[in-house]
Design an enzyme around this catalytic site. Sequence first.
Site, PDB file in Angstrom:
ATOM      1  CG  HIS A 194      -2.034  -0.994   1.077  1.00 19.59           C
ATOM      2  ND1 HIS A 194      -2.223  -2.071   0.933  1.00 19.59           N
ATOM      3  CD2 HIS A 194      -3.234  -0.704   1.409  1.00 19.59           C
ATOM      4  CE1 HIS A 194      -3.350  -3.023   1.152  1.00 19.59           C
ATOM      5  NE2 HIS A 194      -3.959  -1.568   1.363  1.00 19.59           N
ATOM      6  CD  GLU A 197      -5.341   4.043   2.030  1.00 26.71           C
ATOM      7  OE1 GLU A 197      -4.110   3.351   2.194  1.00 26.71           O
ATOM      8  OE2 GLU A 197      -6.098   3.651   1.846  1.00 26.71           O
TER       9      GLU A 197
HETATM   10  N1  ADE Z   1      -6.041  -2.470   5.827  1.00 33.88           N
HETATM   11  C1  ADE Z   1      -7.085  -2.359   5.237  1.00 33.88           C
HETATM   12  N2  ADE Z   1      -7.505  -1.602   4.472  1.00 33.88           N
HETATM   13  C2  ADE Z   1      -6.288  -0.296   4.803  1.00 33.88           C
HETATM   14  C3  ADE Z   1      -6.734   0.013   3.444  1.00 33.88           C
HETATM   15  N3  ADE Z   1      -7.349   0.472   3.249  1.00 33.88           N
HETATM   16  N4  ADE Z   1      -5.567   1.052   4.288  1.00 33.88           N
HETATM   17  C4  ADE Z   1      -4.749   0.689   4.395  1.00 33.88           C
HETATM   18  N5  ADE Z   1      -3.974  -1.000   5.529  1.00 33.88           N
HETATM   19  C5  ADE Z   1      -5.704  -1.339   5.220  1.00 33.88           C
HETATM   20 ZN    ZN Z   2      -5.997  -2.226   1.369  1.00 34.72          ZN
END
Ligand code: ADE
Ligand code: ZN
Length: 335
Positions: A194, A197
């Site tokens: 990730h 975001e």
């Molecule tokens: N864990 C579950 N969903 C998530 C997200 N959108 N961003 C980071 N960690 C997560």
């Molecule tokens: Zn996620």
Amino acid sequence: MDPFIRDLPKAELHMHIEGSLEPELMFQLAQRNDIELPYGSVEEIRAAYEFSNLQDFLDIYYAGAGVLQTEQDFYDMTWAYLERAKADTVRHVEIFFDPQTHTDRGIAFETVVTGIHRALVDGRDELGISFRLILCFLRHLSAEAAMHTLEMALPYREWITAVGLDSSEVGHPPEKFRDVFDRARAEGFLTVAHAGEEGPPAYIEQALDLLHVERIDHGVRCLEDDALVERLREAQVPLTVCPLSNVKLRVFDRIEGHNLAHLMARGLKVTVNSDDPSYFGGYVGANYEAVANGLGLAREDLVTLARNSFEASFLSDEDKAAYVAEVEAYAAERS
Ligand code: ADE
Ligand code: ZN
């Protein structure tokens, strides 16, 4: 749902299995395991799903996962997701699980991974959904804890294709996990993370340069850096974008303001996913529908997103080609 979207063959590449736990099943598991929930009813659980950022959500999400105790619980949660996926014509899934959310509560790694894996095998055999499993490290915990988790996973490496990085992004940059990801790759795991975001474009760069990821999960903030966009386009690094999640967690205020169409217009390899469907108001089909309506995407854009979902997967080239052919045949029949 628009039948064109519902029946479009697709893969889902960004879905946290703990985020598919619906309030009804959470309630049922709490009763089955004699666990006290801070909510009196399914409606109260749903009413608590009001978030204004990632951390608000994560606090509730980790608490909800506390009802999961036995291998059968992990099986039931995974099976429920696969049935929902089947209804959206999902042909292939690559799901995340967060072992530390469970091992830190005294649940054995084996219990977690065996329940999930058993459901995935049954889903393949009974629902025709192929699968890969991705272990995510919780980035708010230490790199040492992640390394220990990786070591617990080694006996199950045949079941786990890749490792990823999730949880609170800001303040926990990819570089914190460089050694863990080096070790994971040396042990034969693929990597994802990730990034971008809530965190800045620099985290996306770090994920590429230091963690050598195959895909970026989310990545929507890449548009703040033109050189990074060009790099992602040139290498066709897939972005697993989660539109309804981004609106729920206020990465974008409304679906009409989501940058997915811009990402596509810049030539990036975008896919659409549900992230935590129980918490964010829809499974993958609902996410396709949200961007189709909110951003005015044409059918050919939706077909591109579906084609991308298979091409960005960890399937073999042969399996990718077979699924892409299914997408093309579907599009041709309806044009
Ligand atoms: N864990 C579950 N969903 C998530 C997200 N959108 N961003 C980071 N960690 C997560
Ligand atoms: Zn996620």
